[in-house]
Design a protein around this motif. Structure first.
Motif, PDB file in Angstrom:
ATOM      1  N   PHE A  45       8.652  17.669  20.602  1.00 55.90           N
ATOM      2  CA  PHE A  45       9.277  18.978  20.791  1.00 55.90           C
ATOM      3  C   PHE A  45      10.667  18.824  21.407  1.00 55.90           C
ATOM      4  O   PHE A  45      11.595  19.548  21.071  1.00 55.90           O
ATOM      5  N   LEU A  46      10.848  17.882  22.291  1.00 57.74           N
ATOM      6  CA  LEU A  46      12.139  17.653  22.939  1.00 57.74           C
ATOM      7  C   LEU A  46      13.091  16.816  22.081  1.00 57.74           C
ATOM      8  O   LEU A  46      14.309  16.939  22.201  1.00 57.74           O
ATOM      9  N   ILE A  47      12.569  15.975  21.214  1.00 59.14           N
ATOM     10  CA  ILE A  47      13.406  15.129  20.362  1.00 59.14           C
ATOM     11  C   ILE A  47      13.907  15.887  19.132  1.00 59.14           C
ATOM     12  O   ILE A  47      15.013  15.636  18.641  1.00 59.14           O
ATOM     13  N   ALA A  48      13.149  16.832  18.616  1.00 60.27           N
ATOM     14  CA  ALA A  48      13.460  17.497  17.349  1.00 60.27           C
ATOM     15  C   ALA A  48      14.822  18.207  17.339  1.00 60.27           C
ATOM     16  O   ALA A  48      15.612  17.998  16.414  1.00 60.27           O
ATOM     17  N   PRO A  49      15.183  19.076  18.293  1.00 64.21           N
ATOM     18  CA  PRO A  49      16.485  19.768  18.203  1.00 64.21           C
ATOM     19  C   PRO A  49      17.688  18.830  18.156  1.00 64.21           C
ATOM     20  O   PRO A  49      18.560  19.005  17.296  1.00 64.21           O
ATOM     21  N   PRO A  50      17.805  17.826  19.013  1.00 68.33           N
ATOM     22  CA  PRO A  50      18.956  16.930  18.876  1.00 68.33           C
ATOM     23  C   PRO A  50      18.954  16.170  17.545  1.00 68.33           C
ATOM     24  O   PRO A  50      20.014  15.934  16.954  1.00 68.33           O
ATOM     25  N   ALA A  51      17.781  15.789  17.062  1.00 62.91           N
ATOM     26  CA  ALA A  51      17.712  15.066  15.789  1.00 62.91           C
ATOM     27  C   ALA A  51      18.177  15.963  14.643  1.00 62.91           C
ATOM     28  O   ALA A  51      18.930  15.526  13.756  1.00 62.91           O
ATOM     29  N   VAL A  58      21.490  15.338  12.136  1.00 67.55           N
ATOM     30  CA  VAL A  58      21.392  15.362  10.672  1.00 67.55           C
ATOM     31  C   VAL A  58      22.300  16.448  10.102  1.00 67.55           C
ATOM     32  O   VAL A  58      23.009  16.229   9.116  1.00 67.55           O
ATOM     33  N   GLY A  59      22.309  17.633  10.722  1.00 68.57           N
ATOM     34  CA  GLY A  59      23.189  18.711  10.254  1.00 68.57           C
ATOM     35  C   GLY A  59      24.652  18.350  10.378  1.00 68.57           C
ATOM     36  O   GLY A  59      25.462  18.659   9.502  1.00 68.57           O
ATOM     37  N   GLY A  60      25.024  17.686  11.474  1.00 67.24           N
ATOM     38  CA  GLY A  60      26.414  17.251  11.650  1.00 67.24           C
ATOM     39  C   GLY A  60      26.824  16.231  10.609  1.00 67.24           C
ATOM     40  O   GLY A  60      27.936  16.281  10.070  1.00 67.24           O
ATOM     41  N   LEU A  61      25.953  15.288  10.314  1.00 70.23           N
ATOM     42  CA  LEU A  61      26.265  14.290   9.283  1.00 70.23           C
ATOM     43  C   LEU A  61      26.374  14.943   7.909  1.00 70.23           C
ATOM     44  O   LEU A  61      27.251  14.576   7.108  1.00 70.23           O
ATOM     45  N   ALA A  62      25.525  15.912   7.614  1.00 70.65           N
ATOM     46  CA  ALA A  62      25.614  16.616   6.325  1.00 70.65           C
ATOM     47  C   ALA A  62      26.915  17.403   6.232  1.00 70.65           C
ATOM     48  O   ALA A  62      27.580  17.410   5.188  1.00 70.65           O
ATOM     49  N   THR A  63      27.316  18.043   7.318  1.00 68.61           N
ATOM     50  CA  THR A  63      28.577  18.787   7.333  1.00 68.61           C
ATOM     51  C   THR A  63      29.760  17.846   7.158  1.00 68.61           C
ATOM     52  O   THR A  63      30.700  18.147   6.416  1.00 68.61           O
ATOM     53  N   LEU A  64      29.744  16.719   7.818  1.00 69.45           N
ATOM     54  CA  LEU A  64      30.809  15.730   7.672  1.00 69.45           C
ATOM     55  C   LEU A  64      30.891  15.228   6.236  1.00 69.45           C
ATOM     56  O   LEU A  64      31.984  15.117   5.666  1.00 69.45           O
ATOM     57  N   TRP A  65      29.753  14.949   5.627  1.00 70.45           N
ATOM     58  CA  TRP A  65      29.738  14.488   4.235  1.00 70.45           C
ATOM     59  C   TRP A  65      30.318  15.557   3.311  1.00 70.45           C
ATOM     60  O   TRP A  65      31.121  15.242   2.430  1.00 70.45           O
ATOM     61  N   LEU A  66      29.958  16.823   3.505  1.00 74.38           N
ATOM     62  CA  LEU A  66      30.505  17.900   2.676  1.00 74.38           C
ATOM     63  C   LEU A  66      32.015  18.023   2.856  1.00 74.38           C
ATOM     64  O   LEU A  66      32.755  18.218   1.892  1.00 74.38           O
TER      65      LEU A  66
END
Length: 172
Positions: A22-28, A32-40
């Motif tokens: 539960f504590l690891i999921a939000p930062p993970a 992933v969202g930041g890397l996807a945004t960077l790739w786009l």
């Protein structure tokens, strides 16, 4: 007899418990969202961002010079689209101004592939070219072959348009 209270309680490993995940999921998810945004952002650059502002300034200045040249000549053009015949007719005034060649440019405001440049042919009562009637909104430019002057306007669904040079205030 031994008491069960002294025996340690069995614990499950950390990766089988709810709270660490539960504590690891939000930062993970954020990573992933930041890397996807960077790739786009890197894979599809925005073509509307302009780097060469001086080139744009020169183009605007040139366009203003053409408009001022049309105003100095007192030019006016009447454009009529004859849908039944598939023609566009252009009458240029004053009739003393008759260039060697005349072109009509129709620019779609959103889709560049729809833009058309029509070389006009001199006919007894003005200029003419074949044209399938455009639907919707179009930017219209009329200029001679040497592009010394230009008349521009906007066609919005009607079949006729009068082009006159814009009125610019003289610089102080």
């Amino acid at each position: 007899m031994r008491s069960n209270a002294a025996e340690p309680a069995e614990t499950t490993p950390w990766y089988r418990q709810f709270w660490p995940w539960f504590l690891i999921a939000p930062p993970a998810v954020a990573v992933v969202g930041g890397l996807a945004t960077l790739w786009l952002a890197l894979s599809s650059p925005n073509p509307l961002v302009v780097d060469d502002y001086s080139r744009i300034a020169r183009a605007i200045e040139k366009r203003l010079e053409r408009d001022q040249a049309a105003a100095a000549l007192g030019l006016r053009a009447e454009i009529r689209i004859v849908a039944a015949a598939g023609l566009v007719q252009v009458h240029l005034y004053p009739e003393t101004v008759q260039p060697e060649a005349l072109e009509l440019r129709l620019s779609h405001p959103l889709i560049e592939e729809r833009d058309r440049v029509l070389p006009l042919t001199r006919v007894p009562d003005g200029w003419s070219a074949e044209l399938e009637p455009p639907e919707g909104r179009w930017y219209v430019q009329l200029y001679p072959g040497d592009r010394v002057w230009r008349l521009s306007g906007e066609l919005t669904g009607s079949r006729s348009l009068v082009l006159v040079p814009p009125a610019y205030a003289d610089p102080p």
